[in-house]
Scaffold this motif. Structure first.
Motif, PDB file in Angstrom:
ATOM      1  N   MET A 196      45.609  33.067  48.772  1.00 40.95           N
ATOM      2  CA  MET A 196      44.930  31.863  49.301  1.00 40.95           C
ATOM      3  C   MET A 196      43.961  31.959  50.308  1.00 40.95           C
ATOM      4  SD  MET A 196      44.915  28.235  48.682  1.00 40.95           S
ATOM      5  CE  MET A 196      43.129  28.199  49.291  1.00 40.95           C
ATOM      6  N   PRO A 197      44.342  32.657  51.544  1.00 40.37           N
ATOM      7  CA  PRO A 197      43.646  32.964  52.444  1.00 40.37           C
ATOM      8  C   PRO A 197      42.312  34.077  52.059  1.00 40.37           C
ATOM      9  CG  PRO A 197      45.349  34.099  53.150  1.00 40.37           C
ATOM     10  CD  PRO A 197      45.649  32.775  51.991  1.00 40.37           C
ATOM     11  N   LEU A 198      42.881  34.837  50.830  1.00 40.21           N
ATOM     12  CA  LEU A 198      41.791  35.494  50.534  1.00 40.21           C
ATOM     13  C   LEU A 198      40.570  34.882  49.812  1.00 40.21           C
ATOM     14  CD1 LEU A 198      40.823  38.474  49.622  1.00 40.21           C
ATOM     15  CD2 LEU A 198      42.214  38.246  47.460  1.00 40.21           C
ATOM     16  N   THR A 199      40.940  33.898  49.049  1.00 35.63           N
ATOM     17  CA  THR A 199      39.893  32.887  48.466  1.00 35.63           C
ATOM     18  C   THR A 199      38.856  32.302  49.342  1.00 35.63           C
ATOM     19  OG1 THR A 199      41.360  30.909  48.176  1.00 35.63           O
ATOM     20  CG2 THR A 199      41.563  32.643  46.372  1.00 35.63           C
ATOM     21  N   LEU A 200      39.824  32.051  50.502  1.00 38.50           N
ATOM     22  CA  LEU A 200      38.799  31.272  51.655  1.00 38.50           C
ATOM     23  C   LEU A 200      37.785  32.469  52.164  1.00 38.50           C
ATOM     24  CD1 LEU A 200      41.433  29.308  53.478  1.00 38.50           C
ATOM     25  CD2 LEU A 200      39.768  28.481  52.159  1.00 38.50           C
ATOM     26  N   PHE A 201      38.400  33.620  52.389  1.00 33.27           N
ATOM     27  CA  PHE A 201      37.604  34.771  52.780  1.00 33.27           C
ATOM     28  C   PHE A 201      36.368  35.099  51.796  1.00 33.27           C
ATOM     29  CE2 PHE A 201      36.414  39.272  52.941  1.00 33.27           C
ATOM     30  CZ  PHE A 201      36.199  39.362  54.455  1.00 33.27           C
ATOM     31  N   MET A 202      36.519  34.941  50.453  1.00 34.75           N
ATOM     32  CA  MET A 202      35.683  35.611  49.641  1.00 34.75           C
ATOM     33  C   MET A 202      34.420  34.446  49.408  1.00 34.75           C
ATOM     34  SD  MET A 202      38.422  37.262  46.513  1.00 34.75           S
ATOM     35  CE  MET A 202      36.810  37.748  45.366  1.00 34.75           C
ATOM     36  N   SER A 203      35.147  33.069  49.524  1.00 35.14           N
ATOM     37  CA  SER A 203      34.005  32.208  49.350  1.00 35.14           C
ATOM     38  C   SER A 203      33.195  32.085  50.570  1.00 35.14           C
ATOM     39  CB  SER A 203      35.032  30.835  49.292  1.00 35.14           C
ATOM     40  OG  SER A 203      33.930  29.474  49.155  1.00 35.14           O
ATOM     41  N   PHE A 204      33.640  32.458  51.633  1.00 35.55           N
ATOM     42  CA  PHE A 204      32.805  32.267  52.741  1.00 35.55           C
ATOM     43  C   PHE A 204      31.572  33.485  52.667  1.00 35.55           C
ATOM     44  CE2 PHE A 204      31.651  34.073  57.155  1.00 35.55           C
ATOM     45  CZ  PHE A 204      31.449  32.660  57.671  1.00 35.55           C
ATOM     46  N   PHE A 205      32.088  34.595  51.995  1.00 35.47           N
ATOM     47  CA  PHE A 205      30.869  35.611  51.963  1.00 35.47           C
ATOM     48  C   PHE A 205      30.182  35.665  50.413  1.00 35.47           C
ATOM     49  CE2 PHE A 205      33.642  37.342  55.276  1.00 35.47           C
ATOM     50  CZ  PHE A 205      32.609  37.790  56.222  1.00 35.47           C
ATOM     51  N   GLY A 206      30.467  34.736  49.668  1.00 37.42           N
ATOM     52  CA  GLY A 206      29.769  34.370  48.380  1.00 37.42           C
ATOM     53  C   GLY A 206      30.479  35.273  47.326  1.00 37.42           C
ATOM     54  N   ASN A 216      39.574  42.133  43.181  1.00 39.60           N
ATOM     55  CA  ASN A 216      40.082  42.551  44.346  1.00 39.60           C
ATOM     56  C   ASN A 216      41.619  42.964  43.976  1.00 39.60           C
ATOM     57  OD1 ASN A 216      41.762  41.701  46.812  1.00 39.60           O
ATOM     58  ND2 ASN A 216      39.795  41.826  47.821  1.00 39.60           N
ATOM     59  N   ILE A 217      42.062  43.895  44.633  1.00 40.03           N
ATOM     60  CA  ILE A 217      43.447  44.381  44.065  1.00 40.03           C
ATOM     61  C   ILE A 217      44.535  43.438  44.507  1.00 40.03           C
ATOM     62  CG2 ILE A 217      43.913  45.564  46.572  1.00 40.03           C
ATOM     63  CD1 ILE A 217      45.178  47.807  45.030  1.00 40.03           C
ATOM     64  N   LEU A 218      44.322  42.688  45.558  1.00 39.76           N
ATOM     65  CA  LEU A 218      45.408  41.518  45.847  1.00 39.76           C
ATOM     66  C   LEU A 218      45.574  40.587  44.701  1.00 39.76           C
ATOM     67  CD1 LEU A 218      47.569  40.880  47.963  1.00 39.76           C
ATOM     68  CD2 LEU A 218      45.741  39.431  49.044  1.00 39.76           C
ATOM     69  N   ILE A 219      44.555  40.393  44.050  1.00 37.52           N
ATOM     70  CA  ILE A 219      44.450  39.366  42.811  1.00 37.52           C
ATOM     71  C   ILE A 219      45.275  39.715  41.731  1.00 37.52           C
ATOM     72  CG2 ILE A 219      43.037  38.124  41.188  1.00 37.52           C
ATOM     73  CD1 ILE A 219      40.969  37.930  43.470  1.00 37.52           C
ATOM     74  N   ILE A 220      45.099  41.143  41.546  1.00 38.19           N
ATOM     75  CA  ILE A 220      45.785  41.700  40.253  1.00 38.19           C
ATOM     76  C   ILE A 220      47.377  42.085  40.545  1.00 38.19           C
ATOM     77  CG2 ILE A 220      43.726  42.511  39.151  1.00 38.19           C
ATOM     78  CD1 ILE A 220      44.314  45.262  40.171  1.00 38.19           C
ATOM     79  N   LEU A 221      47.586  42.254  42.060  1.00 34.26           N
ATOM     80  CA  LEU A 221      48.948  42.645  42.335  1.00 34.26           C
ATOM     81  C   LEU A 221      50.154  41.911  41.653  1.00 34.26           C
ATOM     82  CD1 LEU A 221      50.831  44.542  43.654  1.00 34.26           C
ATOM     83  CD2 LEU A 221      50.450  43.172  45.750  1.00 34.26           C
ATOM     84  N   PRO A 222      50.154  40.481  41.786  1.00 33.87           N
ATOM     85  CA  PRO A 222      51.220  39.769  40.987  1.00 33.87           C
ATOM     86  C   PRO A 222      51.308  39.779  39.762  1.00 33.87           C
ATOM     87  CG  PRO A 222      49.481  38.248  41.980  1.00 33.87           C
ATOM     88  CD  PRO A 222      49.248  39.697  42.629  1.00 33.87           C
ATOM     89  N   VAL A 223      50.115  40.049  39.065  1.00 37.46           N
ATOM     90  CA  VAL A 223      50.038  40.151  37.319  1.00 37.46           C
ATOM     91  C   VAL A 223      50.750  41.584  37.285  1.00 37.46           C
ATOM     92  CG1 VAL A 223      48.298  40.548  35.439  1.00 37.46           C
ATOM     93  CG2 VAL A 223      47.849  38.763  37.172  1.00 37.46           C
ATOM     94  N   PHE A 224      50.143  42.506  37.963  1.00 41.49           N
ATOM     95  CA  PHE A 224      50.686  43.939  37.978  1.00 41.49           C
ATOM     96  C   PHE A 224      52.357  43.782  37.766  1.00 41.49           C
ATOM     97  CE2 PHE A 224      52.562  47.883  39.705  1.00 41.49           C
ATOM     98  CZ  PHE A 224      52.287  48.637  38.675  1.00 41.49           C
ATOM     99  N   LEU A 225      52.972  43.288  38.820  1.00 41.23           N
ATOM    100  CA  LEU A 225      54.304  43.621  39.136  1.00 41.23           C
ATOM    101  C   LEU A 225      55.034  42.605  38.172  1.00 41.23           C
ATOM    102  CD1 LEU A 225      54.243  42.949  43.086  1.00 41.23           C
ATOM    103  CD2 LEU A 225      54.680  44.990  41.575  1.00 41.23           C
ATOM    104  N   PHE A 226      54.611  41.374  37.852  1.00 42.54           N
ATOM    105  CA  PHE A 226      55.252  40.687  36.799  1.00 42.54           C
ATOM    106  C   PHE A 226      55.148  41.300  35.537  1.00 42.54           C
ATOM    107  CE2 PHE A 226      55.012  36.130  38.687  1.00 42.54           C
ATOM    108  CZ  PHE A 226      56.272  35.908  38.563  1.00 42.54           C
TER     109      PHE A 226
END
Length: 251
Positions: free
Chosen positions: A169-179, A109-119
């Motif tokens: 954090m809400p993304l992980t909740l969403f991703m967990s809900f959809f497996g 997911n692009i949001l997951i790698i965004l902080p890594v890229f910016l740092f």
């Protein structure tokens, strides 16, 4: 004046750069792993040479390598003690080593790698300027311009990193809900977020939580906000505040 004169007489050019690389192997390796994270991010966004999923995992592996090296710099001697573990989990590099491990087996997911890229971008730009100075003050003026733009926006970039950390954090909740991730991802990421909130060297996540709380309260207290929505917002704020770790005022 003597120190300034010595700096003026210091040799510049390729030989000076080679000498610097030999004497600063760890710093140059960190620069290279951050560059790798940046390259793989572009490869993820524009999949011409790598599969996006492969590029995603390479980003996290490059970040893990960067974090492990940085952690070795900060805590060179490993010990088995409560004091050492306490200090270990205070280090930002430890936080992002855990971040890579948390999401290494999660759907890309692009949001997951965004902080890594910016740092990676901030620190890569900073050290690139050091390397360019070794080549000469007037070398690579185009690269210097790009670096100055990154450094000028560094505070805004750090705030964006903090905001993205919270949104994950809400993304992980969403991703967990959809497996697309496991339930343990939520648990581990919650602990990661508490570590970021309590960070001593980087208060931006804590400050961003504060800014979001003020914005949410202002919205809830508007006369046009329905009472049920106001109650839900204030209840959510109270719940998040109870979950937040205690941070000493000295931080």
């Amino acid at each position: 004046m003597a120190e300034g004169d010595d700096n003026d007489r210091r040799p510049k050019g390729i030989e000076c750069l080679k000498q610097h690389i030999v004497t600063h192997k760890v710093e140059v390796t960190l620069w290279a792993t951050r560059l790798a994270a940046i390259i793989f991010t572009f490869a993820y966004l524009v999949p011409l040479f790598w599969n996006p999923a492969s590029a995603y995992y390479r980003i996290l592996l490059a970040n893990a390598a960067t974090s492990a090296l940085r952690l070795h710099q900060r805590l060179p001697t490993m010990q088995i003690s409560v004091q050492f573990l306490t200090q270990l989990f205070k280090e930002d590099s430890c936080h992002y080593l855990l971040y890579s491990l948390i999401f290494l087996y999660v759907s890309p997911n692009i949001l997951i790698i965004l902080p890594v890229f910016l740092f990676s971008l901030i620190h890569f730009a900073s050290y690139s300027l050091t390397l360019l100075d070794l080549l000469g003050q007037n070398s690579w003026w185009g690269a210097r311009l790009l670096i100055s733009l990154v450094e000028f926006q560094s505070r805004s970039i750090l705030r964006l990193i903090a905001f993205s950390e919270i949104l994950v954090m809400p993304l992980t909740l969403f991703m967990s809900f959809f497996g697309r991730s496991g339930l343990l991802t939520i648990v581990f990421y919650y602990h990661f977020l508490t570590l970021r909130y309590a960070s001593q060297r980087n208060p931006h996540t804590r400050l961003m939580f504060g800014d979001l709380r003020v914005a949410a309260e202002n919205f809830a207290n508007k006369p046009t906000t329905p009472s049920f929505l106001q109650s839900a917002i204030l209840s959510g704020i109270a719940t998040i505040c109870r979950m937040a770790p205690t941070v000493p005022h000295s931080q």
